[in-house]
Design a protein around this motif. Structure first.
Motif: not given
Lengths: 302, 302
Positions: A194, A200, A289, A208, A204-205, A210-211, A214, A197-198, A217-218, A293
């Motif tokens: 992540l 960041q 996921r 939040q 930063s992950l 939501a991240t 995620l 990809l982002l 979940e991964i 990714l």
């Protein structure tokens, strides 16, 4: 012990420097940092205390080093096709090969070229980055878990563990290297993927909800694939919590794959994503996921 | 028919221009393009033939327009909080409101402010981008499917359909607007999402087997959520094939969400991702890839 460090990125430079400081006879195979290190030595900036090695054995080719007792492999996994060329000249009758590389498949690939009995895997939990040539920055833990690919002589693991311990590295041996490799993937797959990809950092992950979800979940997907591999004992879902807490304490860390992408290098997608996905699939475990990714990362870097 | 176009992006400008050319009395509420269009008119570059409208009724405030027969809403959905301010002054006793906006939830949001019976939804299949001020570029189809939010007077759909048909737009009425909205999401969710995340046009996604598979898997997730919504008839998985073939014929198209991100605008994440995810969740349908894509998009744009 006579040691050759092959793949002297942050990981190889850091552990090699600690081993040299503790009295081992360390030889570095270098490319980018050859000029700086052979003339000015190596500087380590570490949360455990900074130090310098004014004199370092630096080489451009493995033939100049010759055979050694231990090859410490820190190559980026996308360079694994260079194993034979870079490691072959270092291997004598009793040489052991220790790979501290990321992901899955490295011990097996080394075993295809050298004897299976030589191969030891090490799972490193290390936060370190290269700085300018001749410098390495160590920001976090440095823990290593060592295991044999084929269990034949546990006493050599004890000797290596003692050597790393003398060098100041928290090190232990395991009878189930694969389980430790999968445990590390529980962190590496979400955060390397992540963040790369982002573009960041981990903070930063983590900032939040939501991240954070995620990431969790991964991690659960990785654990479900791991636990389908007949490990000595399953990885519990509580491991997710401990990985999240571990990362919450890390600060503004950029995982190696993010740095690789930012600096235009190839990404370790095969070792960290493709091979684990394949191991999962063979046991009928889908990881939607992680598949996504991996696909997004490959597409992002073209 | 007296028509006010609210939200004169590519979509509003394009359909408004066609309607004016065919004889309707069209009034454009403008912001960015006001100066260009009020002085020089509107130029349409279209695969169906270019044309110019030298004289266009352009306004800066809805009060200057007054009440109309039909409000055509082309706002970006993240501006839906402006519905009352922008549309209120246009609504008289018999005014109908047609939203051609993306995603889900727009008709319902309009119905909360105005009478449910006024609200008509249109699902537009349109490839168009704004160029410089006063110009709009139309590259693909322009098809519209119209449906009432609350079925009360099918004949008005027939009148609107006839009007769009006279203007050169392939248009038909539907008794199941929701089904058509979900069908459009089958395209919008993967392509808007992935192209905006990766900043790559549809052709780049179509060029790789891994991204083609990902697009298809996302489409299947949309269909499974759609078919849990008690539609008049289910969307078949064969619809995935037709959407892929449709996109293979599109060429180097950048979906609107990609352009929005490239130009630093807000993304329509709520209408295209969040509301569909919520509708799915209410029916117990998980969409892991779409959840992940939505999370990644939000995180990417901060």
């Amino acid at each position: 012990m006579q040691i050759a460090v092959v793949g002297a990125g942050a990981l190889g430079l850091f552990y090699g420097a600690l081993l040299q400081r503790s009295g081992e006879d360390v030889h570095f195979l270098l490319r980018r940092d050859y000029n700086a290190i052979s003339s000015q030595g190596l500087k380590v900036f570490s949360t455990f205390g900074d130090f310098s090695l004014p004199k370092v054995h630096a080489y451009r080719a493995p033939q100049e080093i010759g055979t050694v007792d231990l090859v410490l492999v820190g190559l980026k996994t996308f360079a694994n096709s260079s194993y034979e060329e870079l490691i072959g000249p270092l291997v004598g009758e009793h040489t052991q090969i220790l790979t501290l590389q990321n992901g899955l498949g490295n011990e097996e690939a080394l075993a295809m070229l050298f004897k299976e009995e030589r191969i030891i895997g090490g799972v490193a939990f290390l936060c370190a980055n290269r700085g300018v040539s001749g410098e390495v920055h160590h920001m976090g833990p440095s823990r290593i878990v060592l295991g044999e690919l084929k269990q034949c002589d546990r006493s050599r693991l004890d000797r290596l563990t003692a050597m790393f311990t003398r060098a100041g590295v928290e090190c232990r041996a395991t009878d189930d290297l694969r389980r430790n490799r999968w445990e590390k993937l529980v962190w590496n797959i979400p955060f390397n993927g992540l963040c790369a990809l982002l573009l960041q950092p981990v903070t930063s992950l983590l900032a939040q909800p939501a991240t954070r979800s995620l990431v969790r979940e991964i991690m659960v997907e990785v654990i479900s694939a791991a636990n389908a591999q007949q490990l000595s004992k399953p990885i519990s879902n509580a491991f997710v919590d401990s990985m999240m807490e571990f990362t919450d304490r890390m600060g503004e860390y950029r995982p190696s794959m993010q740095i690789d992408r930012e600096e235009g290098r190839q990404l370790e997608i095969t070792a960290i994503f493709k091979i684990p996905l394949e191991y999962g699939q063979r046991q009928g475990v889908r990881m939607p996921r992680i598949e996504m990714l991996s696909t997004l990362l490959e597409q992002a870097v073209g």
